[in-house]
Design a protein around this motif. Structure first.
Motif, PDB file in Angstrom:
ATOM      1  N   UNK A  81       0.822  -1.201   0.000  1.00 27.85           N
ATOM      2  CA  UNK A  81       0.000   0.000   0.000  1.00 27.85           C
ATOM      3  C   UNK A  81       0.865   1.264   0.000  1.00 27.85           C
ATOM      4  N   UNK A  82       2.012   1.203  -0.685  1.00 24.75           N
ATOM      5  CA  UNK A  82       2.933   2.334  -0.795  1.00 24.75           C
ATOM      6  C   UNK A  82       2.646   3.057  -2.104  1.00 24.75           C
ATOM      7  N   UNK A  83       2.442   4.372  -2.034  1.00 22.10           N
ATOM      8  CA  UNK A  83       2.130   5.165  -3.222  1.00 22.10           C
ATOM      9  C   UNK A  83       3.426   5.526  -3.945  1.00 22.10           C
ATOM     10  N   UNK A  84       3.478   5.220  -5.257  1.00 24.28           N
ATOM     11  CA  UNK A  84       4.617   5.614  -6.097  1.00 24.28           C
ATOM     12  C   UNK A  84       4.419   7.023  -6.643  1.00 24.28           C
ATOM     13  N   UNK A  85       3.208   7.343  -7.064  1.00 26.46           N
ATOM     14  CA  UNK A  85       2.927   8.644  -7.661  1.00 26.46           C
ATOM     15  C   UNK A  85       1.827   8.517  -8.699  1.00 26.46           C
ATOM     16  N   UNK A  86       1.889   9.391  -9.725  1.00 22.50           N
ATOM     17  CA  UNK A  86       0.877   9.432 -10.784  1.00 22.50           C
ATOM     18  C   UNK A  86       1.455   8.879 -12.087  1.00 22.50           C
ATOM     19  N   UNK A  87       0.630   8.178 -12.834  1.00 19.66           N
ATOM     20  CA  UNK A  87       1.018   7.635 -14.136  1.00 19.66           C
ATOM     21  C   UNK A  87       1.211   8.793 -15.116  1.00 19.66           C
ATOM     22  N   UNK A  88       2.367   8.808 -15.807  1.00 19.05           N
ATOM     23  CA  UNK A  88       2.640   9.851 -16.800  1.00 19.05           C
ATOM     24  C   UNK A  88       2.669   9.303 -18.222  1.00 19.05           C
ATOM     25  N   UNK A  89       2.869   7.981 -18.362  1.00 13.58           N
ATOM     26  CA  UNK A  89       2.960   7.405 -19.707  1.00 13.58           C
ATOM     27  C   UNK A  89       2.597   5.921 -19.644  1.00 13.58           C
ATOM     28  N   UNK A  90       1.815   5.481 -20.627  1.00  9.58           N
ATOM     29  CA  UNK A  90       1.445   4.068 -20.751  1.00  9.58           C
ATOM     30  C   UNK A  90       1.793   3.632 -22.169  1.00  9.58           C
ATOM     31  N   UNK A  91       2.664   2.631 -22.297  1.00  9.31           N
ATOM     32  CA  UNK A  91       3.052   2.097 -23.608  1.00  9.31           C
ATOM     33  C   UNK A  91       2.582   0.646 -23.696  1.00  9.31           C
ATOM     34  N   UNK A  92       1.720   0.375 -24.678  1.00  9.68           N
ATOM     35  CA  UNK A  92       1.176  -0.968 -24.866  1.00  9.68           C
ATOM     36  C   UNK A  92       1.734  -1.532 -26.164  1.00  9.68           C
ATOM     37  N   UNK A  93       2.201  -2.779 -26.114  1.00 11.71           N
ATOM     38  CA  UNK A  93       2.752  -3.439 -27.303  1.00 11.71           C
ATOM     39  C   UNK A  93       2.271  -4.872 -27.386  1.00 11.71           C
ATOM     40  N   UNK A  94       2.885  -5.634 -28.280  1.00 13.69           N
ATOM     41  CA  UNK A  94       2.547  -7.050 -28.416  1.00 13.69           C
ATOM     42  C   UNK A  94       3.060  -7.821 -27.203  1.00 13.69           C
ATOM     43  N   UNK A  95       2.303  -8.812 -26.790  1.00  9.52           N
ATOM     44  CA  UNK A  95       2.735  -9.641 -25.665  1.00  9.52           C
ATOM     45  C   UNK A  95       3.985 -10.423 -26.071  1.00  9.52           C
ATOM     46  N   UNK A  96       4.749 -10.814 -25.076  1.00 12.05           N
ATOM     47  CA  UNK A  96       5.968 -11.587 -25.326  1.00 12.05           C
ATOM     48  C   UNK A  96       5.887 -12.863 -24.499  1.00 12.05           C
ATOM     49  N   UNK A  97       5.666 -13.978 -25.180  1.00 14.80           N
ATOM     50  CA  UNK A  97       5.653 -15.286 -24.528  1.00 14.80           C
ATOM     51  C   UNK A  97       6.829 -16.085 -25.051  1.00 14.80           C
ATOM     52  N   UNK A  98       7.466 -16.831 -24.190  1.00 16.12           N
ATOM     53  CA  UNK A  98       8.623 -17.637 -24.593  1.00 16.12           C
ATOM     54  C   UNK A  98       8.235 -19.104 -24.597  1.00 16.12           C
ATOM     55  N   UNK A  99       8.594 -19.786 -25.680  1.00 15.42           N
ATOM     56  CA  UNK A  99       8.305 -21.217 -25.813  1.00 15.42           C
ATOM     57  C   UNK A  99       9.430 -21.871 -26.606  1.00 15.42           C
ATOM     58  N   UNK A 100       9.543 -23.177 -26.487  1.00 13.69           N
ATOM     59  CA  UNK A 100      10.565 -23.930 -27.222  1.00 13.69           C
ATOM     60  C   UNK A 100      10.061 -24.263 -28.620  1.00 13.69           C
ATOM     61  N   UNK A 101      10.963 -24.162 -29.602  1.00  7.94           N
ATOM     62  CA  UNK A 101      10.608 -24.596 -30.951  1.00  7.94           C
ATOM     63  C   UNK A 101      10.991 -26.065 -31.115  1.00  7.94           C
ATOM     64  N   UNK A 102      10.869 -26.581 -32.333  1.00  5.03           N
ATOM     65  CA  UNK A 102      11.157 -28.005 -32.574  1.00  5.03           C
ATOM     66  C   UNK A 102      12.620 -28.369 -32.349  1.00  5.03           C
ATOM     67  N   UNK A 103      13.517 -27.371 -32.330  1.00  4.20           N
ATOM     68  CA  UNK A 103      14.938 -27.616 -32.078  1.00  4.20           C
ATOM     69  C   UNK A 103      15.296 -27.461 -30.593  1.00  4.20           C
ATOM     70  N   UNK A 104      14.283 -27.143 -29.768  1.00  8.28           N
ATOM     71  CA  UNK A 104      14.530 -26.955 -28.330  1.00  8.28           C
ATOM     72  C   UNK A 104      15.033 -25.574 -27.969  1.00  8.28           C
ATOM     73  N   UNK A 105      15.023 -24.656 -28.918  1.00  5.80           N
ATOM     74  CA  UNK A 105      15.477 -23.289 -28.644  1.00  5.80           C
ATOM     75  C   UNK A 105      14.295 -22.452 -28.160  1.00  5.80           C
ATOM     76  N   UNK A 106      14.577 -21.548 -27.218  1.00  5.73           N
ATOM     77  CA  UNK A 106      13.530 -20.636 -26.748  1.00  5.73           C
ATOM     78  C   UNK A 106      13.344 -19.524 -27.766  1.00  5.73           C
ATOM     79  N   UNK A 107      12.099 -19.318 -28.172  1.00  5.16           N
ATOM     80  CA  UNK A 107      11.789 -18.279 -29.144  1.00  5.16           C
ATOM     81  C   UNK A 107      10.601 -17.461 -28.639  1.00  5.16           C
TER      82      UNK A 107
END
Length: 169
Positions: A81-107
């Motif tokens: 319950x600690x106040x940081x302050x007021x929001x000045x900027x919100x940047x929304x982008x594509x989500x980033x999920x990590x998963x293994x491909x068929x070679x076992x590499x994280x992509x």
């Protein structure tokens, strides 16, 4: 003699009274030392707060959460319950999920219905620039880059990491 037959020092003061006074003085000295060495003494009423810009980042939040945050919303630590302050900027982008491909590499990949979000907040705290680590104290809690927290901003709550901390001006 220093002690008489009744256990009094110089015939006037009881040795038990002297011990009690010494214990009380030791406790007062210990508390005083603790307050001058801790962040409570340094970052309390004796230090002028700094203007702080702190950024929070999450790889993946539901899109409705990202839409629930606006500039000017109050931002705080949900758990403490600690106040940081007021929001000045919100940047929304594509989500980033990590998963293994068929070679076992994280992509990286994206997940439908989710977004990444970076929220920048301006507030007042005590900035600390140390040799081994830098951070900020909001309220009585320490915050550092990379720390995981639950951010409550506007009508949204989500888990994120502290992405960046800057002292303004």
């Amino acid at each position: 003699m220093i002690l008489d037959g009744k256990g009094k020092l110089f015939g006037k003061i009881s040795i038990v009274d002297v011990l009690i006074v010494l214990v009380v003085l030791g406790a007062i000295a210990g508390v005083g030392y603790k307050l001058t060495r801790s962040q409570i003494g340094v970052g309390g009423a004796f230090t002028k707060p700094d203007k702080i810009e702190i950024s929070f980042y999450s790889d993946e939040v539901p899109e409705f959460v990202a839409k629930a945050i606006s500039n000017g919303d109050l931002a705080k630590d949900f758990d403490r319950n600690v106040v940081y302050g007021k929001v000045t900027k919100v940047e929304v982008g594509n989500s980033v999920s990590w998963a293994s491909n068929e070679k076992g590499q994280l992509v990286p990949s994206t997940k439908k219905g989710y977004s990444s979000i970076k929220v920048t907040v301006e507030g007042e705290g005590i900035y600390r620039d140390g040799k081994s680590s830098s951070g900020v104290v909001f309220g009585s809690a320490d915050y550092y880059t990379g720390r995981t927290t639950i951010l409550l901003a506007g009508n949204a709550t989500f888990q994120c990491r502290i992405y960046d901390i800057k002292k303004k001006g």
